[in-house]
Scaffold this motif. Structure first.
Motif, mmCIF file in Angstrom:
data_model
loop_
_atom_site.group_PDB
_atom_site.id
_atom_site.type_symbol
_atom_site.label_atom_id
_atom_site.label_comp_id
_atom_site.label_asym_id
_atom_site.label_seq_id
_atom_site.Cartn_x
_atom_site.Cartn_y
_atom_site.Cartn_z
ATOM 1 N N VAL A 126 0.888 -1.171 0.000
ATOM 2 C CA VAL A 126 0.000 0.000 0.000
ATOM 3 C C VAL A 126 0.924 1.218 0.000
ATOM 4 C CG1 VAL A 126 -1.736 1.315 1.274
ATOM 5 C CG2 VAL A 126 -1.786 -1.187 1.326
ATOM 6 N N THR A 127 0.702 2.147 -0.922
ATOM 7 C CA THR A 127 1.491 3.379 -0.955
ATOM 8 C C THR A 127 0.555 4.576 -1.021
ATOM 9 O OG1 THR A 127 1.713 3.336 -3.373
ATOM 10 C CG2 THR A 127 3.454 2.255 -2.101
ATOM 11 N N PHE A 128 1.010 5.693 -0.465
ATOM 12 C CA PHE A 128 0.188 6.902 -0.476
ATOM 13 C C PHE A 128 1.048 8.107 -0.134
ATOM 14 C CE2 PHE A 128 0.055 5.150 3.775
ATOM 15 C CZ PHE A 128 0.133 6.231 4.627
ATOM 16 N N ARG A 129 0.478 9.260 -0.358
ATOM 17 C CA ARG A 129 1.125 10.530 -0.014
ATOM 18 C C ARG A 129 0.350 11.152 1.136
ATOM 19 N NH1 ARG A 129 1.696 15.890 -3.682
ATOM 20 N NH2 ARG A 129 3.604 16.687 -2.765
ATOM 21 N N ALA A 130 1.048 11.846 2.036
ATOM 22 C CA ALA A 130 0.382 12.457 3.188
ATOM 23 C C ALA A 130 1.247 13.584 3.728
ATOM 24 C CB ALA A 130 0.125 11.412 4.271
ATOM 25 N N GLN A 131 0.726 14.240 4.748
ATOM 26 C CA GLN A 131 1.481 15.259 5.471
ATOM 27 C C GLN A 131 1.614 14.806 6.910
ATOM 28 O OE1 GLN A 131 -0.897 18.769 4.737
ATOM 29 N NE2 GLN A 131 0.520 19.451 3.157
ATOM 30 N N GLY A 132 2.806 15.048 7.483
ATOM 31 C CA GLY A 132 3.006 14.622 8.861
ATOM 32 C C GLY A 132 4.282 15.161 9.442
ATOM 33 N N ARG A 133 4.616 14.653 10.606
ATOM 34 C CA ARG A 133 5.829 15.070 11.304
ATOM 35 C C ARG A 133 7.055 14.699 10.481
ATOM 36 N NH1 ARG A 133 5.208 11.902 16.653
ATOM 37 N NH2 ARG A 133 4.233 10.530 15.151
ATOM 38 N N ILE A 134 8.113 15.462 10.687
ATOM 39 C CA ILE A 134 9.369 15.199 9.980
ATOM 40 C C ILE A 134 10.432 14.800 10.996
ATOM 41 C CG2 ILE A 134 8.877 16.640 7.980
ATOM 42 C CD1 ILE A 134 10.439 18.900 9.309
ATOM 43 N N PRO A 135 11.373 13.928 10.603
ATOM 44 C CA PRO A 135 12.380 13.457 11.564
ATOM 45 C C PRO A 135 13.438 14.496 11.900
ATOM 46 C CG PRO A 135 12.773 12.474 9.410
ATOM 47 C CD PRO A 135 11.481 13.230 9.317
ATOM 48 N N VAL A 136 13.696 15.433 10.987
ATOM 49 C CA VAL A 136 14.672 16.501 11.215
ATOM 50 C C VAL A 136 14.171 17.771 10.556
ATOM 51 C CG1 VAL A 136 16.692 14.984 11.391
ATOM 52 C CG2 VAL A 136 16.010 15.858 9.169
ATOM 53 N N GLY A 137 14.666 18.911 11.015
ATOM 54 C CA GLY A 137 14.246 20.186 10.455
ATOM 55 C C GLY A 137 14.663 20.365 9.004
ATOM 56 N N GLY A 138 13.906 21.180 8.282
ATOM 57 C CA GLY A 138 14.242 21.498 6.907
ATOM 58 C C GLY A 138 13.611 20.599 5.872
ATOM 59 N N LEU A 139 13.008 19.499 6.313
ATOM 60 C CA LEU A 139 12.329 18.611 5.377
ATOM 61 C C LEU A 139 10.877 19.051 5.224
ATOM 62 C CD1 LEU A 139 13.651 15.125 6.572
ATOM 63 C CD2 LEU A 139 14.535 16.573 4.734
ATOM 64 N N SER A 140 10.287 18.685 4.098
ATOM 65 C CA SER A 140 8.892 19.022 3.844
ATOM 66 C C SER A 140 7.978 18.108 4.655
ATOM 67 C CB SER A 140 8.597 18.848 2.350
ATOM 68 O OG SER A 140 7.215 18.985 2.106
ATOM 69 N N PRO A 141 6.852 18.627 5.158
ATOM 70 C CA PRO A 141 5.883 17.753 5.812
ATOM 71 C C PRO A 141 5.189 16.820 4.819
ATOM 72 C CG PRO A 141 5.039 19.995 5.691
ATOM 73 C CD PRO A 141 6.459 20.043 5.223
ATOM 74 N N ASN A 142 5.264 17.167 3.521
ATOM 75 C CA ASN A 142 4.721 16.274 2.498
ATOM 76 C C ASN A 142 5.666 15.087 2.341
ATOM 77 O OD1 ASN A 142 2.485 17.958 1.702
ATOM 78 N ND2 ASN A 142 4.000 19.304 0.759
ATOM 79 N N GLN A 143 5.131 13.905 2.362
ATOM 80 C CA GLN A 143 5.961 12.705 2.321
ATOM 81 C C GLN A 143 5.193 11.547 1.692
ATOM 82 O OE1 GLN A 143 5.681 11.384 6.911
ATOM 83 N NE2 GLN A 143 6.025 13.570 6.587
ATOM 84 N N TRP A 144 5.941 10.591 1.183
ATOM 85 C CA TRP A 144 5.363 9.360 0.672
ATOM 86 C C TRP A 144 5.518 8.289 1.734
ATOM 87 C CZ3 TRP A 144 2.524 8.870 -3.648
ATOM 88 C CH2 TRP A 144 2.591 9.916 -4.590
ATOM 89 N N ARG A 145 4.499 7.460 1.870
ATOM 90 C CA ARG A 145 4.520 6.366 2.833
ATOM 91 C C ARG A 145 4.153 5.069 2.129
ATOM 92 N NH1 ARG A 145 5.395 7.136 8.481
ATOM 93 N NH2 ARG A 145 5.738 9.366 8.781
ATOM 94 N N GLY A 146 4.672 3.992 2.654
ATOM 95 C CA GLY A 146 4.336 2.692 2.101
ATOM 96 C C GLY A 146 4.446 1.613 3.146
ATOM 97 N N VAL A 147 3.687 0.564 2.968
ATOM 98 C CA VAL A 147 3.806 -0.639 3.771
ATOM 99 C C VAL A 147 3.794 -1.797 2.784
ATOM 100 C CG1 VAL A 147 1.311 -0.785 4.203
ATOM 101 C CG2 VAL A 147 2.894 -1.925 5.763
ATOM 102 N N ALA A 148 4.700 -2.759 2.975
ATOM 103 C CA ALA A 148 4.834 -3.844 1.999
ATOM 104 C C ALA A 148 5.274 -5.126 2.679
ATOM 105 C CB ALA A 148 5.849 -3.454 0.920
ATOM 106 N N ARG A 149 4.759 -6.245 2.191
ATOM 107 C CA ARG A 149 5.229 -7.547 2.655
ATOM 108 C C ARG A 149 6.466 -7.933 1.878
ATOM 109 N NH1 ARG A 149 -0.272 -9.342 3.561
ATOM 110 N NH2 ARG A 149 -0.545 -9.459 5.815
ATOM 111 N N MET A 150 7.538 -8.184 2.608
ATOM 112 C CA MET A 150 8.801 -8.618 2.007
ATOM 113 C C MET A 150 9.198 -9.920 2.685
ATOM 114 S SD MET A 150 10.862 -4.989 1.940
ATOM 115 C CE MET A 150 10.188 -3.564 1.086
ATOM 116 N N GLY A 151 8.967 -11.025 2.016
ATOM 117 C CA GLY A 151 9.230 -12.312 2.638
ATOM 118 C C GLY A 151 8.353 -12.484 3.859
#
Length: 198
Positions: A126-151
């Motif tokens: 499942v992949t999508f785009r969203a807005q949320g917290r950022i891990p460090v300053g200077g990054l955009s709150p807009n981000q891509w997220r995904g969850v995937a089964r790998m093995g």
């Protein structure tokens, strides 16, 4: 449900994202390149994590269930960066559970993401785009997220970039999808063939 905890030297990566990397003077080069960046890495449960084009896995961040991936020139491998957009990717693994993957809305609710859009659901991701917290300053709150089964594992993936950066636009999905597809393929159990008698 996959957790979205960011660990590792993300502050240094944030600085790297916001400055130009010239002549290979990225993080790996400045730290003596004791641990060169990787194009792929073995992780928990036999997962083979494979970086997208122009991106490398930072060995100093690598744990059995967590990795930081950045553009290769920022990690001291400028020849491998190509035309990849500047970006920071975090990957965390949890043991897969029976049943379907969480929806984009479930992930967003659990991780305080807002304005979910561009949702794509496949058999293993499942992949999508969203807005949320950022891990460090200077990054955009807009981000891509995904969850995937790998093995046997489920990967939670976050793709960050600088404000108005190319990776937080539509090209971020390509980077995310390439990481997911390559890693799923590389993590698939080897098929054994049984000889048949005539």
């Amino acid at each position: 449900m996959t957790t979205w905890t960011c660990k590792g030297p993300l502050a240094a990566f944030g600085v790297m994202l916001l400055t130009a990397c010239e002549g290979g003077q990225g993080l790996g080069a400045s730290s003596g390149a004791a641990k060169p960046p990787l194009s792929r890495a073995k992780m928990a449960g036999g997962v083979e994590l494979v970086a997208p084009d122009g991106f490398c896995i930072d060995q100093t961040s690598l744990e059995a269930r967590f990795a930081v991936i950045a553009r290769c020139d920022g990690l001291g491998a400028p020849a491998s960066a190509g035309a990849a957009p500047r970006g920071l990717i975090t990957v965390s693994l949890t043991q897969s559970k029976p049943g379907s993957l969480p929806s984009a809305q479930q992930i967003a609710a659990e991780t305080s993401l807002q304005n979910v859009s561009d949702v794509e659901k496949g058999d293993q991701s499942v992949t999508f785009r969203a807005q949320g917290r950022i891990p460090v300053g200077g990054l955009s709150p807009n981000q891509w997220r995904g969850v995937a089964r790998m093995g046997t594992q489920t990967a939670g993936i976050a793709v960050y970039g600088p404000e108005r950066g190319e990776i937080v636009s539509a090209s971020g999905r390509r980077v995310l999808t390439q990481l997911i597809t390559r890693s799923i393929d590389a993590s698939a159990p080897a098929k054994t063939t049984v000889a048949q008698r005539n």
